[in-house]
Design an enzyme around this catalytic site. Structure first.
Site, PDB file in Angstrom:
ATOM      1  N   ASN A   2       1.030  -0.814   0.034  1.00  0.00           N
ATOM      2  CA  ASN A   2       0.032  -0.107   0.181  1.00  0.00           C
ATOM      3  C   ASN A   2       0.988   1.310  -0.224  1.00  0.00           C
ATOM      4  O   ASN A   2       1.194   1.656   1.066  1.00  0.00           O
ATOM      5  CB  ASN A   2      -0.833  -0.275   0.950  1.00  0.00           C
ATOM      6  N   LYS A  12      -0.153   4.164  -0.228  1.00  0.00           N
ATOM      7  CA  LYS A  12      -0.296   5.443   0.185  1.00  0.00           C
ATOM      8  C   LYS A  12      -0.271   6.889  -0.487  1.00  0.00           C
ATOM      9  O   LYS A  12      -0.124   6.541  -1.650  1.00  0.00           O
ATOM     10  CB  LYS A  12      -0.401   5.535   1.506  1.00  0.00           C
ATOM     11  N   HIS A  59      -9.570   0.570   4.573  1.00  0.00           N
ATOM     12  CA  HIS A  59      -8.380   0.946   5.342  1.00  0.00           C
ATOM     13  C   HIS A  59      -8.812   2.059   6.129  1.00  0.00           C
ATOM     14  O   HIS A  59      -9.835   3.056   5.749  1.00  0.00           O
ATOM     15  CB  HIS A  59      -7.370   1.599   3.641  1.00  0.00           C
ATOM     16  N   GLU A  87      -7.122   4.150   7.429  1.00  0.00           N
ATOM     17  CA  GLU A  87      -6.771   6.025   6.759  1.00  0.00           C
ATOM     18  C   GLU A  87      -8.501   6.896   5.628  1.00  0.00           C
ATOM     19  O   GLU A  87      -8.216   7.917   6.472  1.00  0.00           O
ATOM     20  CB  GLU A  87      -5.326   5.849   6.122  1.00  0.00           C
ATOM     21  N   GLU A 129      -6.155  -5.017  10.511  1.00  0.00           N
ATOM     22  CA  GLU A 129      -4.747  -4.248  10.545  1.00  0.00           C
ATOM     23  C   GLU A 129      -5.455  -3.412  11.837  1.00  0.00           C
ATOM     24  O   GLU A 129      -5.982  -2.162  11.722  1.00  0.00           O
ATOM     25  CB  GLU A 129      -5.144  -3.296   9.193  1.00  0.00           C
ATOM     26  N   GLY A 185       2.159   2.421  10.492  1.00  0.00           N
ATOM     27  CA  GLY A 185       2.677   3.368  10.966  1.00  0.00           C
ATOM     28  C   GLY A 185       3.455   3.303  12.045  1.00  0.00           C
ATOM     29  O   GLY A 185       3.896   5.330  11.994  1.00  0.00           O
ATOM     30  N   SER A 195       3.006  -1.869  10.215  1.00  0.00           N
ATOM     31  CA  SER A 195       3.602  -1.821  10.335  1.00  0.00           C
ATOM     32  C   SER A 195       5.123  -3.239  10.380  1.00  0.00           C
ATOM     33  O   SER A 195       5.763  -3.752  10.975  1.00  0.00           O
ATOM     34  CB  SER A 195       4.775  -1.799  12.472  1.00  0.00           C
TER      35      SER A 195
HETATM   36  C1  PEP Z   1      -1.286  -0.243   5.842  1.00  0.00           C
HETATM   37  O1  PEP Z   1      -0.984   1.048   5.384  1.00  0.00           O
HETATM   38  O2  PEP Z   1      -2.127  -0.564   5.211  1.00  0.00           O
HETATM   39  C2  PEP Z   1      -0.279  -0.236   6.996  1.00  0.00           C
HETATM   40  C3  PEP Z   1       0.108  -1.038   7.645  1.00  0.00           C
HETATM   41  O3  PEP Z   1       1.107   0.544   7.258  1.00  0.00           O
HETATM   42  P1  PEP Z   1       2.109   0.188   7.952  1.00  0.00           P
HETATM   43  O4  PEP Z   1       2.610  -0.733   7.121  1.00  0.00           O
HETATM   44  O5  PEP Z   1       3.198   1.149   7.320  1.00  0.00           O
HETATM   45  O6  PEP Z   1       2.155   0.154   8.945  1.00  0.00           O
END
Ligand code: PEP
Length: 252
Positions: free
Chosen positions: A13, A15, A97, A99, A165, A171, A211
């Site tokens: 992803n 973003k 997601h 976000e 998630e 993040g 992460s």
């Molecule tokens: C995500 O945005 O789906 C995500 C898992 O981000 P990160 O790996 O940076 O935590």
């Protein structure tokens, strides 16, 4: 990888990162990595989709949108339709997601509508669910996961992939422990069993996101209900992303 295991899937992803040159360089590096032990799909932002889909032509790496509007077309400034995603070369789309839920106030029912529309266009929705830190601390993790899952799937898409998630892990550098992730994945698979039946639930891939990096991926993927990853930050570096993908090919 044990023979009975669901084939892993790893999504990147991106973003709101990358310009076209970064994106095509990334694709070249990824494809130079040779045969991979997992299915792979990249989720670039909308302006990059055409270039990425073109760079991936002839490969087995898929391309997906980060969002979709539930309507077929119309006066929806800033949104993107299923037809436009398909036209840009997508076969996947992220739905729900955290976000999007947080930044754009997307509620559970809208996530379902988006996933249904995605499927109507032949796009596989990758439906994201996860609890916030406050919800986990209040002991409400499973309640939240059940609510988000049932809202997305009741009268929802027949075909989908799921991503767990936890919002507190996205993040932040604070990855869920393999045990925490496994507990949530087993719970989600149990819920899928109630809704779809055991056989369908056993066949579903449930990805972990939050992460993930080359250091923690192998231990996470060793858990029986983890079937791959949705990767944010580490998906911007082809070497790290490849290392995460490769970790799906080794039983630890
Ligand atoms: C995500 O945005 O789906 C995500 C898992 O981000 P990160 O790996 O940076 O935590």
């Amino acid at each position: 990888m044990s023979p009975n295991r669901r084939r892993p899937l790893v999504g990147g992803n991106w973003k709101m990162h990358f310009l076209r040159d970064d994106a095509t360089r990334f694709c070249d590096a990824l494809l130079a990595g040779g045969a991979l032990p997992a299915d792979v799909v990249l989720f670039p932002s909308f302006p990059l989709l055409h270039s990425v889909a073109e760079a991936l032509t002839g490969s087995e790496v898929g391309c997906g949108g980060q969002d979709i509007h539930p309507a077929d077309k119309g006066a929806h400034t800033g949104d993107v339709s299923g037809a436009q995603l398909v036209d840009a070369g997508c076969s996947w789309v992220l739905c729900g997601h955290s976000e999007r839920r947080h930044d754009h106030g997307e509620a559970d029912d809208l996530v379902r509508q988006k996933a249904v529309t995605a499927l109507r266009y032949g796009l596989t929705p990758l439906i994201c669910v996860g609890e916030t830190q406050a919800e986990r601390q209040a002991g409400r993790t499973f309640e939240v996961l059940e609510r988000q899952l049932r809202a997305a799937l009741t009268d929802g898409p027949a075909t989908f992939t799921l991503a767990y998630e936890p919002v507190w892990a996205i993040g932040t550098g604070e990855t869920a422990t393999p045990e925490i992730a496994q507990d949530a994945h087993a719970f989600l698979r149990g819920q899928l069993g109630d809704m779809l039946g055991e056989t369908a639930a056993e066949a579903k891939r449930i990805l972990y996101g939050g992460s993930v990096n080359p250091q923690n991926a192998a231990e996470l993927i060793s858990k029986p209900d983890l079937d791959g990853f949705l990767v944010g930050g580490a998906s911007l570096d082809p070497e790290k992303f490849l290392a995460i993908i490769r970790s799906c090919g080794s039983d630890t």
